[in-house]
Design an enzyme around this catalytic site. Sequence first.
Site, PDB file in Angstrom:
ATOM      1  N   ASP A  43       1.038  -1.308  -0.647  1.00 40.98           N
ATOM      2  CA  ASP A  43      -0.293  -0.081   0.366  1.00 40.98           C
ATOM      3  C   ASP A  43       1.172   0.882  -0.338  1.00 40.98           C
ATOM      4  O   ASP A  43      -0.205   1.823  -0.279  1.00 40.98           O
ATOM      5  CB  ASP A  43      -0.548  -0.316   1.195  1.00 40.98           C
ATOM      6  CG  ASP A  43      -2.179  -1.123   0.854  1.00 40.98           C
ATOM      7  OD1 ASP A  43      -2.723  -0.621  -0.479  1.00 40.98           O
ATOM      8  OD2 ASP A  43      -3.162  -0.683   1.809  1.00 40.98           O
ATOM      9  N   ASP A  93     -10.154  -6.607  10.618  1.00 42.40           N
ATOM     10  CA  ASP A  93     -10.465  -8.774  10.884  1.00 42.40           C
ATOM     11  C   ASP A  93     -11.411  -9.404  11.838  1.00 42.40           C
ATOM     12  O   ASP A  93     -11.941 -10.845  11.664  1.00 42.40           O
ATOM     13  CB  ASP A  93      -8.810  -8.738  11.440  1.00 42.40           C
ATOM     14  CG  ASP A  93      -8.245  -8.425  12.640  1.00 42.40           C
ATOM     15  OD1 ASP A  93      -8.959  -7.410  13.344  1.00 42.40           O
ATOM     16  OD2 ASP A  93      -7.111  -8.075  12.809  1.00 42.40           O
TER      17      ASP A  93
END
Length: 742
Positions: free
Chosen positions: A156, A456
Amino acid sequence: MTTFLDLYKEGKMDVVNGPLFETEGGKGRKIYRAFAATVLVSVAWIWVYRATQLLPPASGSRFMIGMFAAELWFGLYWMLTQSVRWNPTHRRTFKQRLTQRSIRTLKFENELPGVDVFVCTADPVIEPPMMVISTVLSVMAYDYPPEKLSVYLSDDGGSELTFYALTQAAIFSEHWLPYCRNYKIEPRSPIAYFQSESIPSHTKHHQDFVAVQRLFEDMTNRVENVTKMGSVPEELRRQQKGFKEWDSFTSPRDHAAIVHILLDNDSQDTEGHSLPKLVYMAREKKTEHFHNFKAGAMNALIRVSSVISNGPIILNVDCDMYSNSSDTIRDALCFFMDEEKGHDIAFVQFPQCFENITKNEVYGGSLRVLREVDFHGLDGVGGPLYVGTGCFHRRAILLGKSFNELGSKTNWKSENDNNHRDRETESIASLVSCTFESDTEWGKEIGLKYGCPVEDVITGLSIHCRGWKSVFYNPKRNAFLGVSATSLDQTLVQHKRWSEGDLMILISKYSPAWYGLGRVHPGLLMGYLMYCLWATSSLPTIYYSIVPSLCLLNDVPLFPQVSSIWFLPYAYVIVSITAYSYLEFLQCGGTTRGWWNDRRIWLYKRTSSYLFALLDTILGSDLSFVISSKVSDTDIHERYEKEMMEFGVSSPLSTMVATLSMVNLVCFFGFAIKFVLMDTRTQKVYYQTMAIHIVLCIASVLLNVPLYLGLFVRQDKGKIPSSVTIKSASLAFFICTIFALL
Ligand SMILES: *[C@@H]1O[C@H](CO)[C@@H](O)[C@H](O)[C@H]1NC(C)=O
Ligand SMILES: *[C@@H]1O[C@H](CO)[C@@H](O)[C@H](O)[C@H]1NC(C)=O
Ligand SMILES: CC(=O)N[C@H]1CO[C@H](CO)[C@@H](O)[C@@H]1O
């Protein structure tokens, strides 16, 4: 070693046909439950006492309501924590059966599913390229057929430094993988391996060791030189056509999609074996499009991998978390592929373990109790949380399949054959463009969920709500090793993010409080609530950590006298809970000082991280995502090794912690002076009425000793900055004065 063929000849086929894993309940459950019952009785007893205090005519002091509320909260929260202690579960795998079955029927080996490994990195400064590729190399070297293994790096940061490092890793892997295979070495992260290993000289192994080590050092030099320069020099760029992609690159936040396959099916190592696929991906970024952090990267990886390898099993690891055991894939497959019990398992979570933990873990960074108690307990009631790293998923389930749709047995062969569906029709880069996900279910029903700092956990919860189970596997040799926070501020910021994210789950669509109700096991529901309510437990903790001390200063008794029958439950709860937490910590492999440090961090994170998480959520501040730094300078490192607390920076979090500890110090001195000036008879009476206050205040002062040293004594750079000292001293003075005037 007996092989399958020996067994076959001896007619002991069952060894091969048995289950692939086995599950055991924890020992001593009955004793624990009896203990928990006694605590429950005491808690109820305390509640009754408070209730009688509030009723007229007693109607105690005005602090009683707060005390009652806090004790009510602690009692209820304690009940939630019982969910993870009620039914601990341990797992064992039989990898040799998996291997033997594949020897028996070559078909089985064909059926071994493809595994796609996702590694996510976000910033070449915080996460140095060498660390990232060492992790990549460690997962490439898994003991698994390489043509079934693919490794994807999502960057990223869109950094050409990371890309350069990965091209070097691809070249080095041609030597590294044969070396790992031939000598069965562990661990397979080259940095970790060369740090620890030495091989006796005058052997073939030693020669190979030296040769590979030289290659590794050359690569390290090249990568670190380039990293230091901050860009890739022209002559190196010309060697690899992938760098062309950076010609139009403007910034990490604004660039076109880059997907580059560095190793594919035709790549071979120096001995002619295939290499795993290796893919670099930086998704397209536009300043006007929100990129959803790691969840966005994971979803992009899911799409890219679906057209390149489409492995039915996905493993994701953080870039600082290398594989410490080459067996891990086979361990995980034992759960998924077990013919009897494997069909409802959605993911297999391995524990987060850390290599940078000092003996007495000053920041409680080993997450010991979470790993050895909580997650085994959750496994007993439906499965551990998904914690974003060291976790194997079934692709179909990440993509949103519910248990009823997929429920019956998996045919791994056909899953494998789904490969390469759309490769021709869709250009890969368009899959990771900013707009690909607009008006789709990505981030909602498909892939990882967006909009939550703990993407998550919420993703795992939604999987549990769809009827799937998960498994916690905690092998003796740690499967993954990461780097833990090495300063107080890093620790507190990390806990703030976790608790804030968990609180957001509580108020989200997927809240365990309503969405999960009836969909998941009640014990698992309580387990989720336990984490989701972290942030809210800040208020009662703060109240309890200063009000009794302030009342001690002002002679306002809040607790029953020592001679009273009501004193018993307090004494029992305080002593037994403390002793239990101590024994549990030792049981998990910790040290006595480690436990004491852990108690301190427990207090600090509750009174600062959790409070700010609560405030941020209520006030609706943004999702600023602070990546905890994975490197530290040598000074800091030295203090870390000496287990000195690192304060260093001034932040609201550390100010909060310092203020509360200062209040306790003032109260303690106030009390001590008073006490010394009393005659013996008054002292005795005083002690009778204020015993619990005294215990709490002294415990708090003792717990805070390292902080006082940082405030008043230490002179090194890691001490508490004087701005924090001044702020917290004034605040503490202010609080004490106001309280005296109340
Ligand atoms: C990592 O693996 C090695 C064996 O390769 C083992 O000796 C070591 O204990 C493991 N590390 C941890 C922290 O478990
Ligand atoms: C790295 O840089 C140093 C000096 O900056 C140079 O001496 C060395 O040869 C370089 N190493 C490589 C592998 O390019
Ligand atoms: C990032 C970091 O602090 N790494 C350290 C972890 O611990 C090992 C051994 O103590 C050090 O060598 C690393 O520098």
